[in-house]
Scaffold this active site. Structure first.
Site, PDB file in Angstrom:
ATOM      1  N   CYS A  58      -6.930 -25.891  23.753  1.00 39.62           N
ATOM      2  CA  CYS A  58      -7.641 -25.714  25.020  1.00 39.62           C
ATOM      3  C   CYS A  58      -7.525 -26.925  25.932  1.00 39.62           C
ATOM      4  O   CYS A  58      -7.898 -26.874  27.092  1.00 39.62           O
ATOM      5  CB  CYS A  58      -9.115 -25.413  24.751  1.00 39.62           C
ATOM      6  SG  CYS A  58      -9.360 -23.956  23.717  1.00 39.62           S
ATOM      7  N   GLY A 112     -14.677 -16.606  21.348  1.00 42.20           N
ATOM      8  CA  GLY A 112     -15.573 -17.587  20.764  1.00 42.20           C
ATOM      9  C   GLY A 112     -16.261 -18.436  21.812  1.00 42.20           C
ATOM     10  O   GLY A 112     -17.421 -18.825  21.656  1.00 42.20           O
TER      11      GLY A 112
END
Length: 395
Positions: A327, A73
């Protein structure tokens, strides 16, 4: 260490479903051909890639030739934003995005600012909603791209993508949405929503890691982001991850089959989890919109404790959760999303994200809530700030 394991971090990644793995396995062994090869075993794999492309296109209301496979993504986001900015820079240099985007968008925009582009970061309201009228107010004559995420990965708030898309269309501005969290969880129709580009990732919907996709509306030509061979109609070089692509398509097909029923079931667990936390634990704040949110997302701030201590204590009880985006889990800074919706640093630091999956049960939720009650009470007893609060309450 508890032997019981409860996974409540589906926004970070999901397990690959057995049916998805079964669909993938032949493409590691007997169907090993390169899809670009012209002989039989290559052509078979080319057919598998194209069949997968068609399934993913169907799931979002697109045409197969509008789907381009990527490595993840993040790559899809980079391609959409950098590719559009560079392709349209003669027309203008202004980009509009939101202050609560994933870092795949925020860091990409920061990189473009170093190239001379100007970026407006529209702020959300206290629930994490980006109001379409605020997007429209930010438009300038030199605006070339609007990028607003479909649903926030941390607090779960779902945006009015159709209205933002309508504004972008009326002003003839390219509109991209990061739908990494939304794909497979919410109904998507790129045509009805006036979306020009849309990013997806397989591992968020029970597919494999290492494969994503970017929808690019027919007629749009963002600059090539990955130079190389002629793969993906000469717009994204690199030998296709055939097994991953096949797994992505199977996962998307399974996710969209009975999507409304699954979303309703998971939403019921979500709402029960929210109600139990609010009922049994004082000094908590639900982050994100109460109803306009992803079916599986619960995000709370617990005052007078640190999120990291909470996570470690949950882990000892076999519960996997997070304090925000996976992340940025190595960062000591509070979530940029929570700060953007107005939380002070000390409360933002005590945040917990619990994201439910199809395999979870009400019994899991009860266990998590009971564990939280115990952990929060123990951690607060060690907090001088909480001690002061209790003293004031007794007066």
């Amino acid at each position: 260490m508890s032997k019981k394991t409860i996974y409540f971090d589906h926004a970070a990644t999901t397990p690959v479903k057995p049916e998805v793995l079964a669909a993938m396995l032949p493409y590691f062994t007997e169907h090993y051909g390169n899809p670009s090869s012209i002989y039989g075993i290559g052509r078979e794999n080319r057919a598998a890639v194209e069949a997968a492309r068609e399934k993913i296109a169907t799931a979002i209301g697109a045409k197969p030739n509008e789907i381009y496979f990527t490595g993840c993504g993040t790559e899809a986001d980079n391609w959409a934003v950098k590719g559009t900015a560079r392709a349209y820079k003669r027309k203008g240099n202004h980009i509009i995005t939101s202050a609560i985007e994933h870092h795949a968008i925020l860091h990409t925009c920061a990189a473009l600012e170093k190239e001379g582009f100007e970026v407006t970061y529209v702020k959300p309201d206290e629930y994490g909603i980006i109001h379409p009228e605020d997007i429209e107010k930010a438009i300038r004559p030199e605006t070339i791209l609007i990028s607003v995420m479909f649903a926030n990965n941390e607090i779960g708030t779902v945006q009015d993508i159709a209205s933002i898309g309508e504004i972008a269309k009326a002003h003839k501005i390219v509109f991209h949405t990061d739908a990494v969290q939304a794909a497979g969880a919410l109904a998507i129709d790129v045509k009805a929503m006036n979306v020009d580009m849309l990013s997806m990732s397989a591992h968020k919907l029970y597919g494999p890691k290492g494969v994503g996709a970017l929808y690019i509306r027919s007629g749009l030509r963002p600059d090539i982001f990955m130079d190389g061979g002629a793969q993906e109609r000469a717009r994204r070089g690199g030998t296709e991850n055939v097994a991953g692509i096949v797994g992505f398509a199977k996962a998307m097909e399974m996710a969209t089959d009975g999507l409304e029923e699954k979303a309703a079931y998971i939403s019921t667990m979500r709402d029960y989890l929210i109600s139990q936390i609010e009922e049994k634990i004082p000094y908590v704040r639900l982050n994100g919109h109460r109803t306009q949110r992803l079916p599986n997302n619960v995000n709370f701030s617990f005052q007078y404790i640190e999120g990291e201590s909470l996570l470690l204590s949950l882990d000892l009880k076999g519960i996997a959760a997070s304090s925000g985006s996976a992340c940025t889990s190595g960062s000591l800074d509070p979530s940029h999303v929570l700060l953007a919706i107005g939380l002070p640093h000390e409360i933002a630091h005590g945040s917990l994200r619990l994201t439910i999956g199809e395999e979870n049960t009400m019994e899991d939720i009860d266990y998590v809530v009971d564990s939280l009650v115990e952990i929060v009470d123990r951690l607060r007893k060690m907090s001088p700030l909480y001690e002061e609060v209790l003293k004031k309450e007794k007066k």
